[in-house]
Design a protein around this motif. Structure first.
Motif, mmCIF file in Angstrom:
data_model
loop_
_atom_site.group_PDB
_atom_site.id
_atom_site.type_symbol
_atom_site.label_atom_id
_atom_site.label_comp_id
_atom_site.label_asym_id
_atom_site.label_seq_id
_atom_site.Cartn_x
_atom_site.Cartn_y
_atom_site.Cartn_z
ATOM 1 N N ALA A 49 0.717 -1.254 -0.063
ATOM 2 C CA ALA A 49 -0.091 0.093 -0.172
ATOM 3 C C ALA A 49 0.830 1.324 -0.026
ATOM 4 O O ALA A 49 0.457 2.474 -0.774
ATOM 5 C CB ALA A 49 -0.889 0.117 1.256
ATOM 6 N N GLU A 50 2.026 1.019 0.668
ATOM 7 C CA GLU A 50 3.049 2.289 0.958
ATOM 8 C C GLU A 50 3.565 2.706 -0.634
ATOM 9 O O GLU A 50 3.487 3.761 -1.289
ATOM 10 C CB GLU A 50 4.025 2.002 1.657
ATOM 11 C CG GLU A 50 3.754 2.156 3.108
ATOM 12 C CD GLU A 50 4.878 1.971 4.010
ATOM 13 O OE1 GLU A 50 6.037 1.729 3.563
ATOM 14 O OE2 GLU A 50 4.672 2.186 5.244
ATOM 15 N N LEU A 51 3.787 1.407 -1.214
ATOM 16 C CA LEU A 51 4.322 1.724 -2.626
ATOM 17 C C LEU A 51 3.297 2.267 -3.813
ATOM 18 O O LEU A 51 3.601 2.905 -4.490
ATOM 19 C CB LEU A 51 4.813 0.252 -3.059
ATOM 20 C CG LEU A 51 6.320 -0.021 -2.773
ATOM 21 C CD1 LEU A 51 6.698 -1.443 -2.805
ATOM 22 C CD2 LEU A 51 7.422 0.915 -3.316
ATOM 23 N N ASP A 52 2.261 1.798 -3.569
ATOM 24 C CA ASP A 52 1.105 2.091 -4.343
ATOM 25 C C ASP A 52 0.669 3.615 -4.204
ATOM 26 O O ASP A 52 0.651 4.288 -4.986
ATOM 27 C CB ASP A 52 -0.382 1.284 -3.943
ATOM 28 C CG ASP A 52 -0.378 0.083 -4.650
ATOM 29 O OD1 ASP A 52 0.573 -0.265 -5.604
ATOM 30 O OD2 ASP A 52 -1.200 -0.808 -4.174
ATOM 31 N N ALA A 53 0.934 4.168 -2.756
ATOM 32 C CA ALA A 53 0.749 5.445 -2.544
ATOM 33 C C ALA A 53 1.877 6.417 -3.030
ATOM 34 O O ALA A 53 1.483 7.754 -3.199
ATOM 35 C CB ALA A 53 0.457 5.589 -0.873
ATOM 36 N N ASN A 54 3.058 5.988 -3.043
ATOM 37 C CA ASN A 54 4.179 6.598 -3.232
ATOM 38 C C ASN A 54 5.071 5.813 -4.021
ATOM 39 O O ASN A 54 6.282 5.303 -3.726
ATOM 40 C CB ASN A 54 4.721 7.552 -2.063
ATOM 41 C CG ASN A 54 5.809 8.346 -2.528
ATOM 42 O OD1 ASN A 54 6.093 8.424 -3.684
ATOM 43 N ND2 ASN A 54 6.343 8.546 -1.539
ATOM 44 N N PRO A 55 4.982 5.679 -5.393
ATOM 45 C CA PRO A 55 5.913 4.639 -6.115
ATOM 46 C C PRO A 55 7.464 5.359 -6.023
ATOM 47 O O PRO A 55 8.267 4.184 -6.287
ATOM 48 C CB PRO A 55 5.439 4.611 -7.495
ATOM 49 C CG PRO A 55 3.939 5.257 -7.569
ATOM 50 C CD PRO A 55 3.998 6.221 -6.254
ATOM 51 N N ASN A 56 7.680 6.270 -5.873
ATOM 52 C CA ASN A 56 9.079 6.799 -5.806
ATOM 53 C C ASN A 56 9.842 6.341 -4.512
ATOM 54 O O ASN A 56 11.015 6.374 -4.564
ATOM 55 C CB ASN A 56 9.137 8.240 -5.847
ATOM 56 C CG ASN A 56 8.394 9.140 -6.931
ATOM 57 O OD1 ASN A 56 8.556 8.680 -8.071
ATOM 58 N ND2 ASN A 56 7.677 10.166 -6.734
ATOM 59 N N ILE A 57 9.169 5.804 -3.647
ATOM 60 C CA ILE A 57 9.929 5.078 -2.370
ATOM 61 C C ILE A 57 10.620 3.733 -2.902
ATOM 62 O O ILE A 57 11.587 3.483 -2.016
ATOM 63 C CB ILE A 57 9.083 5.103 -1.493
ATOM 64 C CG1 ILE A 57 7.948 4.315 -1.252
ATOM 65 C CG2 ILE A 57 8.501 6.335 -0.905
ATOM 66 C CD1 ILE A 57 7.275 3.753 -0.037
ATOM 67 N N GLY A 58 10.279 3.406 -4.013
ATOM 68 C CA GLY A 58 10.656 1.916 -4.307
ATOM 69 C C GLY A 58 11.941 2.121 -5.042
ATOM 70 O O GLY A 58 12.328 3.225 -5.401
#
Length: 73
Positions: A49-58
């Protein structure tokens, strides 16, 4: 009751095959790391869910491979 040092000394005197069996029995006697069966899945869903909300963190697979290679060098 023997001390942990005495037990360890005796265990190290066992052949590899018997030490392996002993280690497996000891590990099986311990509680699982994740007490709640769902805890690992819940953590994976939270991170997804974190990656979906902010793909730039991956990072991409290529970036990951580069990080791994850099640590090996």
């Amino acid at each position: 009751m023997p001390s942990i040092t005495e037990v360890e000394k005796l265990a190290f005197e066992l052949p590899d095959s018997q030490r392996t069996i002993l280690a497996a029995h000891l590990l099986q006697s311990l509680p699982p790391v994740l007490d709640d069966e769902d805890e690992g899945i819940a953590e994976a869903l939270r991170r997804n869910a974190e990656l979906d909300a902010n793909p730039n963190i991956g990072i991409s697979l290529e970036q990951f491979d580069q990080h791994v290679q850099a640590r090996r060098d």
